[in-house]
Design a protein around this motif. Structure first.
Motif, PDB file in Angstrom:
ATOM      1  N   LEU A 228      -9.334   1.955   0.574  1.00 47.61           N
ATOM      2  CA  LEU A 228      -9.389   0.396   1.543  1.00 47.61           C
ATOM      3  C   LEU A 228     -10.249   0.263   2.725  1.00 47.61           C
ATOM      4  O   LEU A 228     -10.415  -0.635   2.881  1.00 47.61           O
TER       5      LEU A 228
ATOM      6  N   VAL B  10      -1.301  -5.074  -1.332  1.00 48.78           N
ATOM      7  CA  VAL B  10      -2.337  -4.537  -1.584  1.00 48.78           C
ATOM      8  C   VAL B  10      -2.545  -5.424  -3.114  1.00 48.78           C
ATOM      9  O   VAL B  10      -1.638  -5.498  -3.856  1.00 48.78           O
TER      10      VAL B  10
ATOM     11  N   THR C 270      -6.314  -6.967  -0.151  1.00 50.88           N
ATOM     12  CA  THR C 270      -5.791  -6.278   1.177  1.00 50.88           C
ATOM     13  C   THR C 270      -5.312  -7.078   1.822  1.00 50.88           C
ATOM     14  O   THR C 270      -6.398  -7.316   2.571  1.00 50.88           O
TER      15      THR C 270
ATOM     16  N   ARG D 142      -7.060  -1.148 -10.102  1.00 46.13           N
ATOM     17  CA  ARG D 142      -8.332  -0.986  -9.154  1.00 46.13           C
ATOM     18  C   ARG D 142      -7.791  -2.070  -8.275  1.00 46.13           C
ATOM     19  O   ARG D 142      -7.248  -2.461  -8.658  1.00 46.13           O
ATOM     20  N   ILE D 143      -7.382  -1.363  -6.758  1.00 45.27           N
ATOM     21  CA  ILE D 143      -7.526  -1.620  -6.016  1.00 45.27           C
ATOM     22  C   ILE D 143      -8.586  -2.779  -5.685  1.00 45.27           C
ATOM     23  O   ILE D 143      -9.975  -2.419  -5.171  1.00 45.27           O
TER      24      ILE D 143
ATOM     25  N   PHE E 201       1.089  -1.808   0.055  1.00 46.89           N
ATOM     26  CA  PHE E 201      -0.131  -0.178   0.614  1.00 46.89           C
ATOM     27  C   PHE E 201       0.905   1.325   0.039  1.00 46.89           C
ATOM     28  O   PHE E 201       1.816   1.165   0.636  1.00 46.89           O
ATOM     29  N   ASP E 202       0.925   2.146  -0.842  1.00 40.89           N
ATOM     30  CA  ASP E 202       1.223   3.168  -0.918  1.00 40.89           C
ATOM     31  C   ASP E 202       0.396   4.876  -0.865  1.00 40.89           C
ATOM     32  O   ASP E 202      -0.356   5.033  -1.552  1.00 40.89           O
TER      33      ASP E 202
ATOM     34  N   VAL F 206      -3.911  -5.364  -6.861  1.00 38.11           N
ATOM     35  CA  VAL F 206      -4.541  -4.630  -7.494  1.00 38.11           C
ATOM     36  C   VAL F 206      -4.787  -5.061  -9.507  1.00 38.11           C
ATOM     37  O   VAL F 206      -3.840  -5.844  -9.611  1.00 38.11           O
TER      38      VAL F 206
ATOM     39  N   ARG G 159      -0.051   7.332  -3.176  1.00 37.15           N
ATOM     40  CA  ARG G 159      -1.587   7.742  -3.987  1.00 37.15           C
ATOM     41  C   ARG G 159      -2.456   6.758  -3.233  1.00 37.15           C
ATOM     42  O   ARG G 159      -3.237   6.571  -4.628  1.00 37.15           O
ATOM     43  N   ASP G 160      -2.321   5.738  -2.636  1.00 34.41           N
ATOM     44  CA  ASP G 160      -3.288   5.036  -2.592  1.00 34.41           C
ATOM     45  C   ASP G 160      -4.023   5.699  -1.073  1.00 34.41           C
ATOM     46  O   ASP G 160      -4.005   6.900  -0.762  1.00 34.41           O
ATOM     47  N   SER G 161      -5.613   5.235  -1.219  1.00 31.58           N
ATOM     48  CA  SER G 161      -6.491   6.017   0.010  1.00 31.58           C
ATOM     49  C   SER G 161      -7.017   5.230   0.818  1.00 31.58           C
ATOM     50  O   SER G 161      -6.929   3.969   1.151  1.00 31.58           O
ATOM     51  N   TRP G 162      -6.886   5.860   1.806  1.00 32.78           N
ATOM     52  CA  TRP G 162      -7.097   4.852   4.135  1.00 32.78           C
ATOM     53  C   TRP G 162      -8.631   4.632   3.305  1.00 32.78           C
ATOM     54  O   TRP G 162      -9.431   3.620   4.044  1.00 32.78           O
TER      55      TRP G 162
END
Length: 213
Positions: A39, A78, A88, A84-85, A29-30, A80, A33-36
């Protein structure tokens, strides 16, 4: 937690081809660029079936800051597909303060916040994440991968057994109105679909970083 996160490696990911899916990327998970928030909503959707059974795990309705805190206690990955994720999991090293005896054992990596988007379930993504967790743990010198799931959720217990996990304990965690099945398997077992060799360095990279102890 009594452990520290491993340093991130440039190639700390795996790309494999899953039947019926195609290109599946498993990576860290980054937060850049990724959203908590995203997630967290994914986990809510993934755990909705348990909620409908009256099994209210933390992932059913936890807030994004809780998702973040739990993820940062270990190493969050995650899955992908098509950018798209869709899945996780968070992997943690030994937790000497855990009420679960298995999680207190040396050489054990525990798996938490494990979920797959309902629309993407039964397509091998969960199995790929579990295989990744097993190989990742073995590369760091650990011997077991453990997890917990509601004991009354027979479909989940059966799923983990099918992936090679064995029931080792039953624990009633504080704040949960049900018993949890503790399942464990040997690290290093399990396999992916066709993996692209260019990204096989995840194992050597993880091993070089040292076990989180």
């Amino acid at each position: 937690m009594s452990t520290q996160r491993a340093p991130q490696c440039q190639h700390d990911r795996i790309i494999c081809n899953q039947p019926g899916i195609g290109r599946l990327v498993l990576r860290r998970f980054d937060p850049q660029r990724d959203s908590w928030e995203f997630l967290t909503q994914l986990l809510h959707r993934a755990f909705a079936r348990l909620a409908s059974l009256g099994l209210h795990c933390a992932c059913v309705d936890q807030a994004p800051d809780v998702t973040r805190a739990r993820a940062l206690a270990g190493d969050c990955f995650v899955a992908v597909c098509n950018g798209r994720i869709v899945g996780t999991m968070t992997l943690e090293g030994r937790d000497a303060a855990s009420p679960c005896e298995q999680y207190r054992q040396r050489g054990v990596v525990s798996l938490h916040q494990f979920g797959v988007e309902p629309a993407w379930q039964s397509r091998g993504i969960g199995r790929a994440l579990l295989a990744f967790a097993s190989q990742w743990s073995a590369a760091r010198g650990c011997t077991q991968v453990a997890l917990d799931t509601p004991f009354p959720a027979a479909h989940l217990v059966a799923f983990y057994r099918a992936q090679g996990f064995s029931l080792v304990d039953v624990v009633r965690f504080a704040g949960r109105g049900y018993d949890s099945a503790i399942l464990s398997k040997a690290a290093g077992s399990g396999s992916f679909g066709r993996m692209q060799p260019a990204h096989a360095s995840v194992y050597a990279c993880a091993h070089a970083s040292g076990a989180r102890r």
